[in-house]
Write a protein that holds these residues in place. Structure first.
Motif, mmCIF file in Angstrom:
data_model
loop_
_atom_site.group_PDB
_atom_site.id
_atom_site.type_symbol
_atom_site.label_atom_id
_atom_site.label_comp_id
_atom_site.label_asym_id
_atom_site.label_seq_id
_atom_site.Cartn_x
_atom_site.Cartn_y
_atom_site.Cartn_z
ATOM 1 N N LEU A 507 1.514 -7.477 64.780
ATOM 2 C CA LEU A 507 2.267 -8.707 64.802
ATOM 3 C C LEU A 507 2.742 -8.895 66.432
ATOM 4 C CD1 LEU A 507 3.677 -10.993 63.334
ATOM 5 C CD2 LEU A 507 5.625 -9.456 63.049
ATOM 6 N N THR A 508 2.508 -10.091 66.810
ATOM 7 C CA THR A 508 2.672 -10.505 68.267
ATOM 8 C C THR A 508 3.722 -11.573 68.261
ATOM 9 O OG1 THR A 508 0.665 -9.583 68.867
ATOM 10 C CG2 THR A 508 1.802 -10.759 70.316
ATOM 11 N N ILE A 509 4.848 -11.429 69.024
ATOM 12 C CA ILE A 509 5.842 -12.226 69.259
ATOM 13 C C ILE A 509 5.874 -12.714 70.540
ATOM 14 C CG2 ILE A 509 8.468 -12.916 68.933
ATOM 15 C CD1 ILE A 509 8.453 -10.484 67.017
ATOM 16 N N ARG A 540 4.606 -0.947 60.109
ATOM 17 C CA ARG A 540 5.034 -2.294 60.544
ATOM 18 C C ARG A 540 5.619 -2.734 61.765
ATOM 19 N NH1 ARG A 540 7.298 -2.239 55.221
ATOM 20 N NH2 ARG A 540 9.292 -2.502 56.109
ATOM 21 N N PRO A 541 4.789 -2.285 62.822
ATOM 22 C CA PRO A 541 5.380 -2.588 64.188
ATOM 23 C C PRO A 541 5.255 -3.902 64.550
ATOM 24 C CG PRO A 541 3.119 -1.543 64.378
ATOM 25 C CD PRO A 541 3.602 -1.722 62.963
ATOM 26 N N TYR A 665 17.271 -9.503 63.530
ATOM 27 C CA TYR A 665 16.680 -8.283 63.083
ATOM 28 C C TYR A 665 16.519 -8.456 61.704
ATOM 29 C CZ TYR A 665 18.364 -6.816 67.800
ATOM 30 O OH TYR A 665 18.632 -6.667 69.081
ATOM 31 N N ASP A 666 17.276 -8.916 60.923
ATOM 32 C CA ASP A 666 17.361 -8.930 59.515
ATOM 33 C C ASP A 666 15.896 -9.739 59.431
ATOM 34 O OD1 ASP A 666 19.321 -7.412 59.270
ATOM 35 O OD2 ASP A 666 20.819 -9.069 58.614
ATOM 36 N N LEU A 667 15.676 -10.753 59.907
ATOM 37 C CA LEU A 667 14.495 -11.748 59.356
ATOM 38 C C LEU A 667 13.229 -11.044 59.836
ATOM 39 C CD1 LEU A 667 15.834 -15.056 60.492
ATOM 40 C CD2 LEU A 667 14.926 -14.503 58.390
ATOM 41 N N LEU A 668 13.269 -10.296 60.835
ATOM 42 C CA LEU A 668 11.936 -9.446 61.125
ATOM 43 C C LEU A 668 11.680 -8.136 60.144
ATOM 44 C CD1 LEU A 668 12.480 -9.472 65.068
ATOM 45 C CD2 LEU A 668 10.741 -10.593 63.697
ATOM 46 N N GLU A 669 12.955 -7.527 59.959
ATOM 47 C CA GLU A 669 12.514 -6.499 59.088
ATOM 48 C C GLU A 669 12.326 -6.659 57.731
ATOM 49 O OE1 GLU A 669 16.460 -4.352 59.686
ATOM 50 O OE2 GLU A 669 15.818 -3.458 61.366
ATOM 51 N N GLN A 670 12.793 -7.804 57.169
ATOM 52 C CA GLN A 670 13.086 -7.821 55.553
ATOM 53 C C GLN A 670 12.116 -9.054 55.275
ATOM 54 O OE1 GLN A 670 17.227 -8.626 54.701
ATOM 55 N NE2 GLN A 670 17.771 -6.678 55.943
ATOM 56 N N ARG A 671 11.757 -9.719 56.210
ATOM 57 C CA ARG A 671 10.768 -11.049 55.707
ATOM 58 C C ARG A 671 9.606 -11.071 56.372
ATOM 59 N NH1 ARG A 671 14.675 -16.219 55.048
ATOM 60 N NH2 ARG A 671 12.871 -16.911 54.530
ATOM 61 N N ILE A 672 9.786 -10.909 57.671
ATOM 62 C CA ILE A 672 8.469 -11.332 58.472
ATOM 63 C C ILE A 672 7.464 -10.201 58.709
ATOM 64 C CG2 ILE A 672 7.727 -12.162 61.039
ATOM 65 C CD1 ILE A 672 10.620 -13.621 61.316
ATOM 66 N N THR A 673 7.675 -9.259 59.105
ATOM 67 C CA THR A 673 6.900 -8.007 59.161
ATOM 68 C C THR A 673 6.292 -7.552 57.703
ATOM 69 O OG1 THR A 673 8.665 -6.358 59.184
ATOM 70 C CG2 THR A 673 7.902 -6.942 61.126
ATOM 71 N N PRO A 674 7.152 -7.657 56.504
ATOM 72 C CA PRO A 674 6.443 -7.199 55.365
ATOM 73 C C PRO A 674 5.202 -8.334 55.156
ATOM 74 C CG PRO A 674 8.523 -6.949 55.271
ATOM 75 C CD PRO A 674 8.570 -7.626 56.529
ATOM 76 N N PHE A 676 3.557 -10.242 57.130
ATOM 77 C CA PHE A 676 2.495 -10.157 57.900
ATOM 78 C C PHE A 676 1.500 -8.905 57.597
ATOM 79 C CE2 PHE A 676 0.013 -8.355 61.709
ATOM 80 C CZ PHE A 676 -0.244 -9.534 62.168
ATOM 81 N N TYR A 677 2.323 -7.759 57.177
ATOM 82 C CA TYR A 677 1.391 -6.646 56.907
ATOM 83 C C TYR A 677 0.918 -6.463 55.429
ATOM 84 C CZ TYR A 677 2.087 -4.978 61.627
ATOM 85 O OH TYR A 677 2.134 -5.145 62.952
ATOM 86 N N GLU A 678 1.496 -7.104 54.492
ATOM 87 C CA GLU A 678 1.298 -6.907 53.019
ATOM 88 C C GLU A 678 -0.288 -7.594 52.837
ATOM 89 O OE1 GLU A 678 3.141 -11.063 50.916
ATOM 90 O OE2 GLU A 678 3.801 -8.946 50.677
ATOM 91 N N ARG A 679 -1.249 -6.922 52.210
ATOM 92 C CA ARG A 679 -2.404 -7.437 51.676
ATOM 93 C C ARG A 679 -2.375 -7.785 50.445
ATOM 94 N NH1 ARG A 679 -2.031 -7.642 56.392
ATOM 95 N NH2 ARG A 679 -3.585 -7.074 57.960
ATOM 96 N N GLY A 680 -3.287 -8.897 49.871
ATOM 97 C CA GLY A 680 -3.422 -9.165 48.852
ATOM 98 C C GLY A 680 -4.710 -8.787 48.080
ATOM 99 N N ALA A 681 -5.288 -9.414 46.849
ATOM 100 C CA ALA A 681 -6.166 -8.639 46.146
ATOM 101 C C ALA A 681 -7.548 -8.770 47.414
ATOM 102 C CB ALA A 681 -6.587 -9.512 45.046
ATOM 103 N N SER A 682 -7.704 -9.805 48.026
ATOM 104 C CA SER A 682 -8.794 -9.954 48.981
ATOM 105 C C SER A 682 -8.747 -9.158 50.276
ATOM 106 C CB SER A 682 -8.775 -11.464 49.451
ATOM 107 O OG SER A 682 -7.648 -11.658 50.356
ATOM 108 N N GLY A 683 -7.695 -8.160 50.271
ATOM 109 C CA GLY A 683 -7.517 -7.468 51.602
ATOM 110 C C GLY A 683 -7.061 -8.084 52.660
ATOM 111 N N LEU A 684 -6.757 -9.596 52.644
ATOM 112 C CA LEU A 684 -6.039 -10.181 53.472
ATOM 113 C C LEU A 684 -4.454 -10.651 53.276
ATOM 114 C CD1 LEU A 684 -8.939 -12.948 53.941
ATOM 115 C CD2 LEU A 684 -8.651 -10.970 55.245
ATOM 116 N N PRO A 685 -3.912 -10.784 54.442
ATOM 117 C CA PRO A 685 -2.527 -11.238 53.944
ATOM 118 C C PRO A 685 -2.251 -12.416 53.584
ATOM 119 C CG PRO A 685 -2.933 -11.327 56.437
ATOM 120 C CD PRO A 685 -4.211 -10.654 55.792
#
Length: 872
Positions: A507-509, A540-541, A665-674, A676-685
């Motif tokens: 994930l690039t900011i 989740r870097p 920091y809270d937004l990045l940790e709790q909402r944004i990085t999860p 970006f990195y979570e994957r659905g059934a298709s293997g995509l975010p």
């Protein structure tokens, strides 16, 4: 050995290749992919070495290669097609030519800086990039704009870093003959000049250079000519450089000299004379004085000339703080105007009164360029909805007696020129969906509220696009970082670690902009341990790319840069966070496209608009921003995140930064990085891709410069042109005399009595009250004024909110005491606490608003208390 003189040797193009010269000299190439591709095919290596500058490229191509291309039928067919396309673009009808009504024959657009392309480095930041995008969008729409600016021989500074991370400035000398410019020439072939008179019998002369921005001519004034003394030659040396008098001379040359350059250009080319003059920020405000002087030379009095000039002038303010405005000492301005100096036919006291801060809280001995701009323009605007409100409050002192909401400053939210800022890969993806022509029109002209075709793009294609752009950014960052470290003195053997900087799957900011303190470059460093954890998270870097320049005189900004650089130099995190020096257009085009998140954390409401996030959004990058500027207006959870602000009056700056950094920091940790990195059934975010899709489809059409320029045409340019035409010499004289008479008599205007038919302090929704008002008009008559009933809900302090204004009608003639009776209905159209008041305003058919004169008469406090004006 060092050369004692520098010359520019131009190539001789074989006849079949002559169109290359025309293509190189029209800056449309900077946003037209086919033209850039054509130049790249001339010599790919030299194209890269030239910085993608066609003029420089053609100056380095060997004659043998040119001769080869002149015989290459495939290349010549491409050349003919591109040249024909440019000709059609320049001569065919576009959006403007199909509009109904009588639009301005021409509009002159003045700005101290223009960011057209990195090949013409005449910009420092957002104001210049916005001005460049304005010209390009006007060209795409067919708006007959003429741009006016200065040609800075050193441009803005180039930035590098010392070994310990301190910003260093370099000022390369620009040779106009090596830029995509041509001298404007008189009929006899000599270079066209303008001249200004200076104190002591001196003269400031400037050559006029012409840049072609598609259909739009851009005139740039250059004082580095042999006829000037050394001091005058240096007037246009640097953008935003020098002391107070240096800046004053730059702004006199831009405004006064700029009008003279426009007149010269129209005389030499037959271009229509501008009916509207648009001042982009206060730096060019002196253009109004020159136009007043022109009319005085034609026999008009100063007052009528002022009214005529105001009618056709639009002023755009970009600053949300008084400190961002150029202000000059009264005596300095006085010395440069009047007998023996510039505009001697205008009394210097009249000049000074236009810019002096003669209002509560102002500095009476300072000449304020924005104040002059507002006094010389009948129409003014801020650059976002929020900034319009900030501007109305900031300049409310110019309209005493009016609530800030009624100050006559509207807003047109900035936009960005999509063909310049959209990655070719993004454009091709859209073109596959709707076709090339429709995709080009959607990006340049706009007009739709949604880009629904984005919904049909498969998730896999969107994700592959984002990964491709992220990968390109990683390569760009490594290349630039390696060059930066070499400038800082590192040897090749020390730089092997750069090969592992950034990761195309992380994930690039992005954070890139100028570095004044209010933009808070280092807010992300507030809790370094927490930031380090985010950068180095095992699952989740994040990675961050930062760029930005501090003003050369701003040591505080330089310290912020150094603080960020030193953190990024730390071996533990340097593969995850980088600072890239020398932020400019070429770098920006890679950053906006390659980042997943665009970060913006200014002190609210100090960001007038901020357009970098718009450019990122057009490439599918999601915004993470304080609700300031344009984000306050268009933010939706569907396509980004809002950083909560702690801007209460009782919050000290240090605590505010701590609270807002923690929220980031809270937004990045709790909402944004999860997400970006979570994957659905298709293997995509899946959820991330849906936000990218909504950003493109819902936000994309809003952020276009085409939308912005269409709003300027319809809401400001067209009304200003109509007012300009109505303000013939007789009308201008009549309006000036009427204003003078009204101002002289206004102290005799008062509201003497107010009564209604209400018997109690409550009433039914939908009913009406009969309102009777008695006013004393003194030496004025009802035709000079409008008596209004102002009503609406009231707050806890009895202030009327969301007010409705209804004119009342005079009944009969004056009474024995000379007072007039006005009557009218008062509709009770809202429930809850409801209040009303009455007021008297000057009224004239040629006023743009009731607040224009700054005069108003309201009931006295004693009368308010006696009348019981509050209904509950």
């Amino acid at each position: 050995m060092k050369a004692i003189r520098r010359l520019t040797v131009r190539p001789h193009l074989p006849d079949p290749l002559r169109p290359l010269s025309d293509l190189a000299r029209n800056l449309r190439w900077s946003w037209h992919p086919e033209t850039r591709d054509l130049f790249q095919s001339v010599d790919p290596g030299r194209w890269a070495e030239s910085g993608h500058d066609p003029v420089r490229l053609l100056g380095t191509v060997p004659p043998a290669r040119l001769a080869e291309l002149a015989e290459d039928r495939r290349f010549l067919r491409r050349l003919t097609a591109v040249a024909d396309d440019l000709d059609h673009y320049l001569t065919g009808d576009r959006w403007y030519q199909g509009r109904p009504g009588r639009l301005p024959a021409a509009v002159a657009y003045f700005s101290p800086e223009f960011g057209i392309t990195a090949a013409l480095p005449q910009y420092s930041g957002g104001l210049g990039i916005l001005a460049g995008d304005h010209l390009k969008a006007a060209s795409d729409l067919g708006v007959p704009l003429v741009g006016v600016g200065l040609l800075y021989r050193h441009g803005y500074f180039r930035q590098s870093l010392s070994r310990d991370g301190w910003q260093q400035e370099h000022y390369p000398v620009l040779d106009p003959h090596e830029l995509p410019l041509a001298p404007l020439r008189e009929a006899d072939g000599t270079p066209a000049h303008v001249a200004l008179a200076l104190p002591g019998g001196r003269e400031l002369r400037a050559r006029v250079w012409l840049a072609r921005v598609g259909r739009v001519p851009l005139l740039l004034l250059d004082s580095d000519v042999e006829e000037n003394d050394p001091g005058e030659r240096g007037v246009t040396d640097r953008l935003y450089g020098g002391g107070s008098e240096h800046r004053l001379l730059q702004e006199m040359l831009l405004g006064i000299g700029g009008v003279r350059a426009v007149r010269t250009y129209c005389r030499l080319t037959g271009h229509a004379a501008p009916e509207v003059f648009h001042t982009n920020e206060g730096h060019a405000g002196f253009l109004g004085l020159e136009r007043i002087a022109e009319l005085c030379d034609e026999g008009q009095e100063f007052g009528s000339a002022l009214e005529a000039v105001r009618a056709g002038t639009v002023f755009t303010t970009h600053t949300p703080v008084p400190a961002g405005i150029d202000r000059f000492d009264r005596e300095l301005v006085a010395r440069h105007f009047g007998p023996g100096s510039e505009l001697p036919r205008i009394d210097v006291e009249r000049v000074l009164r236009l810019g002096m801060e003669t209002y509560p809280g102002g500095e009476p001995n300072l000449f304020n360029m924005a104040v002059m701009g507002l006094r010389l323009a009948q129409r003014a605007n801020g650059v976002s909805l929020l900034h319009g409100g900030v501007s109305r409050r900031m300049f409310a002192g110019l309209w005493p007696g009016f609530d800030a909401e009624e100050v006559p400053i509207t807003s047109v939210t900035n936009g960005v020129h999509a063909p310049t800022w959209v990655a070719p890969e993004v454009f091709r993806l859209g073109a596959r969906q709707i076709g090339v022509q429709r995709a080009e029109d959607a990006l340049s002209v706009g007009g739709s509220d949604r880009w629904d075709s984005v919904a049909d793009i498969p998730d896999q294609e969107i994700w592959e696009l984002r990964r491709t752009l992220r990968g390109q950014l990683v390569e760009e960052v490594r290349e630039r970082l390696r060059a930066s470290w070499r400038q800082r003195g590192a040897g090749t053997a020390e730089l092997g670690w750069i090969d592992d900087v950034l990761d195309p799957d992380v994930l690039t900011i992005g954070f890139a902009r100028r570095v004044p303190s209010y933009k808070r470059l280092t807010l992300m460093l507030r809790d370094r341990d927490r930031l380090t954890q985010l950068l180095l998270h095992s699952e989740r870097p994040i990675q961050i790319v930062v760029a930005g320049k501090a003003h050369p005189a701003d040591d505080g900004g330089k310290r912020l840069v150094q603080e960020l650089v030193r953190f990024a130099d730390d071996a533990r995190v340097r593969h995850r966070i980088v600072f890239l020096p020398d932020y400019g257009m070429a770098m920006a085009q890679k950053l906006y496209t390659g980042c997943d998140i665009w970060l913006n954390n200014p002190l609210r409401p100090l960001e007038a608009c901020g357009t970098s996030g718009m450019k990122a959004a057009l490439n599918g990058c999601l915004n993470l921003s304080v609700l300031d500027g344009w984000w306050d207006e268009w933010y939706q959870p569907d396509f980004g995140w809002a950083i909560p602000t702690a801007d209460g009056a009782g919050t000290d700056p240090d605590r505010r930064d701590a609270i807002e950094a923690a929220a980031l920091y809270d937004l990045l940790e709790q909402r944004i990085t999860p997400r970006f990195y979570e994957r659905g059934a298709s293997g995509l975010p899946d959820r991330w891709i849906e936000m990218v899709r909504r950003t493109l489809s819902l936000l994309g059409p809003k952020v276009l410069a085409g939308r912005m320029v269409r709003e300027y045409v319809e809401r400001l340019y067209a009304p200003a042109a109509e007012a300009h035409r109505a303000m013939d010499p007789e009308a201008a004289r009549s309006l000036a005399e009427w204003k003078s008479r009204v101002r002289a008599a206004w102290q005799g205007v008062s509201v003497d009595h107010v009564e209604t038919s209400a018997a109690t302090a409550s009433a039914e929704l939908g009913t009406s009250l009969a309102l009777r008002v008695r006013v004393d008009l003194g030496d004025l008559v009802p035709e000079d004024v409008e008596v209004q009933a102002v009503s609406g809900r009231v707050d806890s302090e009895d202030r009327i909110t969301d007010a409705s204004k209804v004119p009342l009608k005079p009944v009969g003639g004056p009474d024995l005491e000379g007072r007039w009776l006005y009557e009218g209905p008062l509709a009770l159209d809202r429930t809850g606490p409801f209040g009303y008041t009455v007021r008297v305003l000057p009224a004239h058919r040629l006023l743009a608003s009731g607040a224009e004169t700054g005069l108003v008469a309201v009931p006295s406090d004693e009368l308010v208390q006696a009348a019981g004006l509050l209904m509950r």
